[in-house]
Write an enzyme that holds these catalytic residues in place. Sequence first.
Site: not given
Ligand code: PGA
Length: 244
Positions: A67, A134, A136, A141
């Site tokens: 992404d 959350n 994702h 999302e």
């Molecule tokens: P993080 O994010 O590695 O900074 O915890 C993970 C994600 O949002 O997929």
Amino acid sequence: MNVIIVKDYEEASQKAFEIMVEQVKSNPNSALGLATGSTPLRLYELMREDHKKNGTTYKGIRTFNLDEYYGLAPTHPQSYHYFMCHNLFDELDIDMNNVHVPKGEGSIEEETEAYNKLLEENPIDLQLLGIGSNGHIGFNEPGTSFDSTTHYIQLKESTIQDNARLFFNGNIDEVPTHAVTMGIKNILQAKKVLLIACGENKAIAVKGMVEDEKNVELPASALQDHDDVTLIIDEAAASLLTKK
Ligand code: PGA
């Protein structure tokens, strides 16, 4: 799902590193799906160190990132393109023509179409994932269809807050509100999936992914349909699992 519970972030990163290097060595022309965020930082450091020390080569490796924030140029220090160069690519012998990160600029329609085509032409051998608090994966999302392909998405408030805490010097107003992300269908098409989850703030999402019924409100639960998923979870992130 193959669930591996380890002590902490360091052990999770070491374990993920073993799997990643095995992939690169066994197929030096692998297509790797790569992730950003705080989770893979130590893994990428181990890959850089290993390349330097042991000469593991990435000359034939192709990479496809999950992404990119919308509205940030690849040269912006908070863009995921910049993140990947800075944390990984700049210190490997990878051919930058083989590096792909979705573009967070220009025509969304053209870019998402082009990225989907690229993924069709380059089936991913190993897809690395983190997980959002959350649930994702990529920037898919809660509520995203499991049939989604690369698309433009509005980030949830919780994601913006999480990302402001870790990046953007804590300044929430600087976090883009939208992103371009591989879809869940693209992710499920990878031959193998490797997800790392560490820390207490991932425990609810991890439980949902592993033990709850599959549902679009917990995007990572889509992985239950994939037949080659390895989850590396530290004790804190595994703390709510009931079936250890
Ligand atoms: P993080 O994010 O590695 O900074 O915890 C993970 C994600 O949002 O997929």
